[in-house]
Design an enzyme around this catalytic site. Structure first.
Site, PDB file in Angstrom:
ATOM      1  CE  LYS A   1      37.131  29.696 -44.448  1.00 52.11           C
ATOM      2  NZ  LYS A   1      37.092  30.617 -43.415  1.00 52.11           N
TER       3      LYS A   1
ATOM      4  CB  CYS B   1      51.457  26.190 -35.450  1.00 51.44           C
ATOM      5  SG  CYS B   1      52.434  27.456 -36.252  1.00 51.44           S
TER       6      CYS B   1
HETATM    7  P1  NAP Z   1      41.196  24.963 -38.467  1.00 51.35           P
HETATM    8  O1  NAP Z   1      39.976  24.623 -37.729  1.00 51.35           O
HETATM    9  O2  NAP Z   1      41.809  23.929 -39.317  1.00 51.35           O
HETATM   10  O3  NAP Z   1      40.813  26.260 -39.309  1.00 51.35           O
HETATM   11  C1  NAP Z   1      41.743  26.873 -40.173  1.00 51.35           C
HETATM   12  C2  NAP Z   1      41.006  27.436 -41.379  1.00 51.35           C
HETATM   13  O4  NAP Z   1      40.389  26.365 -42.073  1.00 51.35           O
HETATM   14  C3  NAP Z   1      39.905  28.427 -41.028  1.00 51.35           C
HETATM   15  O5  NAP Z   1      39.867  29.433 -42.005  1.00 51.35           O
HETATM   16  C4  NAP Z   1      38.659  27.561 -41.113  1.00 51.35           C
HETATM   17  O6  NAP Z   1      37.497  28.278 -41.430  1.00 51.35           O
HETATM   18  C5  NAP Z   1      39.025  26.675 -42.271  1.00 51.35           C
HETATM   19  N1  NAP Z   1      38.256  25.425 -42.336  1.00 51.35           N
HETATM   20  C6  NAP Z   1      37.690  24.725 -41.332  1.00 51.35           C
HETATM   21  N2  NAP Z   1      37.062  23.622 -41.824  1.00 51.35           N
HETATM   22  C7  NAP Z   1      37.250  23.646 -43.171  1.00 51.35           C
HETATM   23  C8  NAP Z   1      36.853  22.788 -44.241  1.00 51.35           C
HETATM   24  N3  NAP Z   1      36.159  21.684 -44.022  1.00 51.35           N
HETATM   25  N4  NAP Z   1      37.219  23.120 -45.496  1.00 51.35           N
HETATM   26  C9  NAP Z   1      37.937  24.239 -45.734  1.00 51.35           C
HETATM   27  N5  NAP Z   1      38.338  25.092 -44.762  1.00 51.35           N
HETATM   28  C10 NAP Z   1      38.008  24.786 -43.493  1.00 51.35           C
HETATM   29  O7  NAP Z   1      42.350  25.440 -37.515  1.00 51.35           O
HETATM   30  P2  NAP Z   1      42.273  26.509 -36.343  1.00 51.35           P
HETATM   31  O8  NAP Z   1      41.747  25.857 -35.126  1.00 51.35           O
HETATM   32  O9  NAP Z   1      41.591  27.735 -36.804  1.00 51.35           O
HETATM   33  O10 NAP Z   1      43.818  26.874 -36.190  1.00 51.35           O
HETATM   34  C11 NAP Z   1      44.637  26.262 -35.278  1.00 51.35           C
HETATM   35  C12 NAP Z   1      45.499  25.191 -35.938  1.00 51.35           C
HETATM   36  O11 NAP Z   1      46.314  25.805 -36.939  1.00 51.35           O
HETATM   37  C13 NAP Z   1      46.452  24.559 -34.976  1.00 51.35           C
HETATM   38  O12 NAP Z   1      46.504  23.178 -35.176  1.00 51.35           O
HETATM   39  C14 NAP Z   1      47.794  25.195 -35.328  1.00 51.35           C
HETATM   40  O13 NAP Z   1      48.910  24.421 -34.966  1.00 51.35           O
HETATM   41  C15 NAP Z   1      47.664  25.364 -36.790  1.00 51.35           C
HETATM   42  N6  NAP Z   1      48.596  26.386 -37.276  1.00 51.35           N
HETATM   43  C16 NAP Z   1      49.651  25.993 -38.026  1.00 51.35           C
HETATM   44  C17 NAP Z   1      50.575  26.928 -38.474  1.00 51.35           C
HETATM   45  C18 NAP Z   1      51.747  26.526 -39.307  1.00 51.35           C
HETATM   46  O14 NAP Z   1      52.342  27.409 -39.928  1.00 51.35           O
HETATM   47  N7  NAP Z   1      52.117  25.272 -39.363  1.00 51.35           N
HETATM   48  C19 NAP Z   1      50.397  28.275 -38.169  1.00 51.35           C
HETATM   49  C20 NAP Z   1      49.298  28.642 -37.391  1.00 51.35           C
HETATM   50  C21 NAP Z   1      48.396  27.677 -36.963  1.00 51.35           C
HETATM   51  P3  NAP Z   1      36.449  28.750 -40.285  1.00 51.35           P
HETATM   52  O15 NAP Z   1      37.234  29.556 -39.323  1.00 51.35           O
HETATM   53  O16 NAP Z   1      35.478  29.562 -41.077  1.00 51.35           O
HETATM   54  O17 NAP Z   1      35.870  27.519 -39.696  1.00 51.35           O
END
Ligand code: NAP
Length: 485
Positions: free
Chosen positions: A179, A288
């Site tokens: 997803k 990240c």
């Molecule tokens: P996010 O809001 O957590 O979203 C990530 C994914 O989770 C999206 O596909 C989102 O879907 C989904 N999601 C949201 N709410 C959910 C729920 N309740 N249940 C299941 N899935 C859910 O994060 P983001 O803002 O897109 O990404 C930025 C974050 O990712 C930052 O904190 C960054 O540091 C972190 N990151 C970490 C790494 C690593 O390797 N450690 C790499 C890249 C990014 P929708 O888009 O459909 O809402």
């Protein structure tokens, strides 16, 4: 550079077929550089996800029964198909995500490297024979695929975040339901197109889009699915880890960071500036592993600030990622711009000094200027929260111990960087930093051959390298008795 609409799939990919949501509902997808609508995606929920999981379950026995070499053949064919269209795929990625098209191409090429690495690493899933304490028995340790895997990925690296998971899963003999993020679904849906081109059997790769909480719940609660691999925010990661844990599923969590970037007084300042530009401003600060807090020794503070300002003003150009000279594309959406602006205002209100940037440029799109602030202090938001945008805040320190203490003073533990030319200090500091990834005199360190994973609230598990493959394998101990020896 125009969009190749043949690659713009506006349906989900389940059991080898392209489908709409049961309800017919859709979500709109926009270009962050212009605000224009690109297309729609199906708004799927639990029933569609359950069917994708069932398809992955049906495809699992045949896929895991293949030799590693045969699976590698399919995976290399997938990569060949991606590379054939890489220029068009880069334009598609930039159109939905915003990053400069050269960076988009680099991301896709890195994704291919991950998949090719795992294709070959799959041939090295070794077991063990362990000396037996019983004279008439033998002990065998083998590794098996965990089964059906669910993956949830973010928008900031919409291609390579998937590649790291898909490559490991396929090589291990697992099948997958993926997803992607709602802002960048098309760079994920191309994996359906490419899987078809590579003749990967139906059901091995499935992609659903839509209602994130519902899809996440189905993945966590469906008994067939055995592992969830997630990249995204710590908030959502904890939610999924809790639910997956209650249902006894394996998890890999790649979560948020708050990376410290330390410049000691014996550092090569030009090299440190180069590293800071790459680490802080790549992807407009939306990675990240982006430097979030820059700690600079008092003895070189002013010189470093001046050099960084000069480099920022000379090298960073804000604009549409499809325009050749752009280095800084838009942020993903208006909320992301609001957050950077809030961190800037908060820092200035608490005594920071604005050295460069600091504003939203006029016009359409969700842009923010690359920004430099000096005089940052621990009470500022930028000290505690991941800004996820183009704000470099410089903090001053006096001693090595103080720098280490400040760097570790966070619940996160993903990436850190430091610059020194003293070999003893390199090891001393490296060993004391509580982070999963450490760049010593380097600002960009990601590679498919090395492990990538966070400590503390930044996650559980690793991606890339042999460690990344282990996360998709179960260890089985067989005791073979009655040998009549
Ligand atoms: P996010 O809001 O957590 O979203 C990530 C994914 O989770 C999206 O596909 C989102 O879907 C989904 N999601 C949201 N709410 C959910 C729920 N309740 N249940 C299941 N899935 C859910 O994060 P983001 O803002 O897109 O990404 C930025 C974050 O990712 C930052 O904190 C960054 O540091 C972190 N990151 C970490 C790494 C690593 O390797 N450690 C790499 C890249 C990014 P929708 O888009 O459909 O809402």
């Amino acid at each position: 550079m125009s969009l190749n609409t043949a690659l713009l799939k506006q349906q989900v990919f389940v059991d080898g077929a392209w489908l709409d949501a049961d309800s017919g509902e859709t979500l709109d997808v926009h270009n962050p550089a212009t605000g224009e609508k690109i297309g729609t995606i199906p708004f799927c929920g639990r029933p569609e996800t359950a069917r994708a999981i069932a398809a992955a379950e049906a495809a699992l026995p045949a896929w895991r029964a293949l030799t590693a070499e045969a699976r590698a053949g399919y995976m290399h064919a997938l990569c060949d198909a991606i590379m054939e269209d890489i220029d068009d795929l880069a334009v598609l990625l930039t159109t939905e995500m915003g990053k400069p098209v050269a960076e988009a191409k680099g991301e896709i090429a890195l994704g291919v490297k991950y998949i090719r690495f795992f294709a070959e690493e799959g041939k090295r899933i070794y077991g063990d024979t362990i000396p037996s304490p019983w004279a008439d028995r033998r002990i065998l340790v083998t590794k098996e695929p965990v089964g059906v895997v669910g993956s949830i990925t973010p928008w900031n690296f919409p291609n390579s975040m998937i590649a790291r998971k898909l490559g490991a899963a396929l090589a291990a003999g697992c099948t997958m339901v993926m997803k992607p993020a709602e802002f960048t679904p098309y760079s994920a849906l191309i994996y359906g197109i490419m899987a078809e081109k590579a003749n990967i059997p139906a059901g091995v790769v499935n992609i659903v889009t839509g209602d994130a909480p519902a899809i996440g719940e189905e993945m966590c609660e469906n008994p067939v699915l055995r592992k969830i691999t997630f990249t995204g925010s710590t908030r959502v990661g904890k939610l999924l880890a809790g639910n997956a844990g209650r249902n006894m599923k394996k998890i890999s969590m790649e979560l948020g960071g708050n990376a410290p970037f330390i410049v000691f007084d014996d550092a090569d300042l030009d090299r440190a500036v180069e590293g800071a530009i790459a680490s802080k401003f790549r992807n407009s600060g939306q990675t990240c592993v982006c430097a979030n807090r820059l700690y600079v020794h008092a003895g070189v503070y002013d010189a470093f600030a001046e050099k960084l300002k000069t480099a920022m003003q000379a090298q960073l150009k804000v604009g549409n990622g499809l325009e050749g000279s752009t280095t800084q594309g838009p942020l993903i959406n208006a909320a992301a711009v609001d957050k950077v602006e809030d961190h800037v205002k908060d820092a200035l209100a608490k005594g920071g000094e604005l050295i460069s940037g600091g504003h939203r440029p006029d016009g359409a799109g969700t842009f923010f200027e690359p920004t430099l602030i000096t005089g940052a202090t621990p009470d500022m938001k930028v000290a505690h929260e991941e800004t996820f945008g183009p704000l470099a805040a410089l903090f001053k320190f006096e001693t090595e111990e103080e720098a280490i203490q400040l760097a570790n003073d966070t619940e996160y533990g993903l990436a850190t960087y430091f610059y020194t030319q003293d070999l003893g200090r390199s090891f001393r500091v490296m060993e004391k930093l509580q982070y999963g990834l450490v760049g010593v005199n380097e600002g960009v360190i990601t590679t498919e051959v090395a492990p990538f994973g966070g400590f503390k609230d930044s996650g559980i598990g690793n991606e890339g390298s042999k460690y990344g493959l282990d996360d998709y394998l179960n260890v089985k101990y067989s005791c073979i008795g009655g040998l009549g020896l």
